[in-house]
Design a protein around this motif. Structure first.
Motif, PDB file in Angstrom:
ATOM      1  N   PRO A 101      57.010  18.276  -0.291  1.00 25.93           N
ATOM      2  CA  PRO A 101      56.759  17.323   0.788  1.00 25.93           C
ATOM      3  C   PRO A 101      55.435  16.593   0.580  1.00 25.93           C
ATOM      4  O   PRO A 101      54.489  17.137   0.016  1.00 25.93           O
ATOM      5  CB  PRO A 101      56.695  18.213   2.036  1.00 25.93           C
ATOM      6  CG  PRO A 101      57.486  19.430   1.666  1.00 25.93           C
ATOM      7  CD  PRO A 101      57.255  19.632   0.206  1.00 25.93           C
ATOM      8  N   PRO A 102      55.337  15.366   1.026  1.00 25.12           N
ATOM      9  CA  PRO A 102      54.126  14.565   0.799  1.00 25.12           C
ATOM     10  C   PRO A 102      52.865  15.138   1.428  1.00 25.12           C
ATOM     11  O   PRO A 102      51.767  14.813   1.004  1.00 25.12           O
ATOM     12  CB  PRO A 102      54.452  13.211   1.405  1.00 25.12           C
ATOM     13  CG  PRO A 102      55.881  13.226   1.780  1.00 25.12           C
ATOM     14  CD  PRO A 102      56.386  14.619   1.694  1.00 25.12           C
ATOM     15  N   SER A 103      52.993  15.994   2.417  1.00 23.24           N
ATOM     16  CA  SER A 103      51.803  16.516   3.088  1.00 23.24           C
ATOM     17  C   SER A 103      51.176  17.701   2.366  1.00 23.24           C
ATOM     18  O   SER A 103      50.147  18.208   2.807  1.00 23.24           O
ATOM     19  CB  SER A 103      52.149  16.931   4.523  1.00 23.24           C
ATOM     20  OG  SER A 103      53.007  18.048   4.515  1.00 23.24           O
ATOM     21  N   VAL A 104      51.745  18.151   1.257  1.00 29.15           N
ATOM     22  CA  VAL A 104      51.178  19.283   0.514  1.00 29.15           C
ATOM     23  C   VAL A 104      49.821  18.887  -0.051  1.00 29.15           C
ATOM     24  O   VAL A 104      49.678  17.878  -0.726  1.00 29.15           O
ATOM     25  CB  VAL A 104      52.129  19.752  -0.615  1.00 29.15           C
ATOM     26  CG1 VAL A 104      51.442  20.718  -1.539  1.00 29.15           C
ATOM     27  CG2 VAL A 104      53.366  20.374  -0.023  1.00 29.15           C
ATOM     28  N   ARG A 105      48.816  19.711   0.251  1.00 32.18           N
ATOM     29  CA  ARG A 105      47.446  19.473  -0.206  1.00 32.18           C
ATOM     30  C   ARG A 105      46.862  20.775  -0.751  1.00 32.18           C
ATOM     31  O   ARG A 105      47.356  21.854  -0.453  1.00 32.18           O
ATOM     32  CB  ARG A 105      46.554  18.996   0.951  1.00 32.18           C
ATOM     33  CG  ARG A 105      47.005  17.725   1.610  1.00 32.18           C
ATOM     34  CD  ARG A 105      46.623  16.496   0.773  1.00 32.18           C
ATOM     35  NE  ARG A 105      47.009  15.267   1.434  1.00 32.18           N
ATOM     36  CZ  ARG A 105      48.124  14.596   1.170  1.00 32.18           C
ATOM     37  NH1 ARG A 105      48.968  15.034   0.287  1.00 32.18           N
ATOM     38  NH2 ARG A 105      48.400  13.472   1.800  1.00 32.18           N
ATOM     39  N   ASN A 106      45.795  20.670  -1.496  1.00 34.25           N
ATOM     40  CA  ASN A 106      45.042  21.822  -2.018  1.00 34.25           C
ATOM     41  C   ASN A 106      45.926  22.794  -2.790  1.00 34.25           C
ATOM     42  O   ASN A 106      45.780  24.003  -2.670  1.00 34.25           O
ATOM     43  CB  ASN A 106      44.320  22.565  -0.879  1.00 34.25           C
ATOM     44  CG  ASN A 106      43.397  21.655  -0.109  1.00 34.25           C
ATOM     45  OD1 ASN A 106      42.787  20.762  -0.674  1.00 34.25           O
ATOM     46  ND2 ASN A 106      43.309  21.868   1.185  1.00 34.25           N
ATOM     47  N   CYS A 127      51.169  30.697  -5.774  1.00 34.52           N
ATOM     48  CA  CYS A 127      50.624  29.391  -5.422  1.00 34.52           C
ATOM     49  C   CYS A 127      50.132  29.415  -3.983  1.00 34.52           C
ATOM     50  O   CYS A 127      50.727  30.057  -3.128  1.00 34.52           O
ATOM     51  CB  CYS A 127      51.682  28.303  -5.554  1.00 34.52           C
ATOM     52  SG  CYS A 127      52.253  28.019  -7.233  1.00 34.52           S
ATOM     53  N   SER A 128      49.054  28.721  -3.757  1.00 32.72           N
ATOM     54  CA  SER A 128      48.578  28.507  -2.392  1.00 32.72           C
ATOM     55  C   SER A 128      48.476  27.007  -2.175  1.00 32.72           C
ATOM     56  O   SER A 128      48.163  26.250  -3.094  1.00 32.72           O
ATOM     57  CB  SER A 128      47.223  29.185  -2.182  1.00 32.72           C
ATOM     58  OG  SER A 128      46.253  28.617  -3.025  1.00 32.72           O
ATOM     59  N   PHE A 129      48.775  26.589  -0.954  1.00 30.36           N
ATOM     60  CA  PHE A 129      48.709  25.168  -0.631  1.00 30.36           C
ATOM     61  C   PHE A 129      48.677  25.009   0.879  1.00 30.36           C
ATOM     62  O   PHE A 129      49.025  25.920   1.631  1.00 30.36           O
ATOM     63  CB  PHE A 129      49.888  24.391  -1.228  1.00 30.36           C
ATOM     64  CG  PHE A 129      51.247  24.898  -0.815  1.00 30.36           C
ATOM     65  CD1 PHE A 129      51.896  24.367   0.285  1.00 30.36           C
ATOM     66  CD2 PHE A 129      51.876  25.900  -1.535  1.00 30.36           C
ATOM     67  CE1 PHE A 129      53.143  24.824   0.668  1.00 30.36           C
ATOM     68  CE2 PHE A 129      53.123  26.361  -1.165  1.00 30.36           C
ATOM     69  CZ  PHE A 129      53.769  25.819  -0.062  1.00 30.36           C
ATOM     70  N   ALA A 130      48.253  23.853   1.318  1.00 32.34           N
ATOM     71  CA  ALA A 130      48.270  23.496   2.731  1.00 32.34           C
ATOM     72  C   ALA A 130      49.398  22.493   2.944  1.00 32.34           C
ATOM     73  O   ALA A 130      49.652  21.653   2.087  1.00 32.34           O
ATOM     74  CB  ALA A 130      46.941  22.888   3.138  1.00 32.34           C
TER      75      ALA A 130
END
Length: 81
Positions: free
Chosen positions: A46-51, A66-69
């Motif tokens: 999804p486009p909102s995946v960050r970090n 994996c870690s992500f926001a």
């Protein structure tokens, strides 16, 4: 003369690096969104995946963590695979 060409090369590399994060993320497999999409068995993240940060430190088997926001409204898209 070599110094001049060296500085031009470094300036070009810096501009390429700052302007092309998708290419650099592809080279850095720990931050590659395509790798996360493959792990989650989805077509794209999804486009909102960050970090995004993935790690594979196992010695006998390949275990990738994996870690992500992500925006909570898009979390179900990450689980659709």
């Amino acid at each position: 003369m070599k110094l001049k060409y060296g500085l031009i090369f470094l300036a070009g590399a810096a501009v390429f690096g700052w302007g092309n994060t998708k290419v650099l993320n592809h080279w850095d497999r720990n931050k590659d969104p395509d790798r996360l999409a493959f792990i989650l068995n989805i077509s794209r993240v999804p486009p909102s995946v960050r970090n995004l940060d993935c790690n594979a430190n196992a010695t006998t088997d390949v275990i990738v963590t994996c870690s992500f926001a992500i925006d909570p409204r898009e979390f179900d898209k990450a689980l659709s695979g």
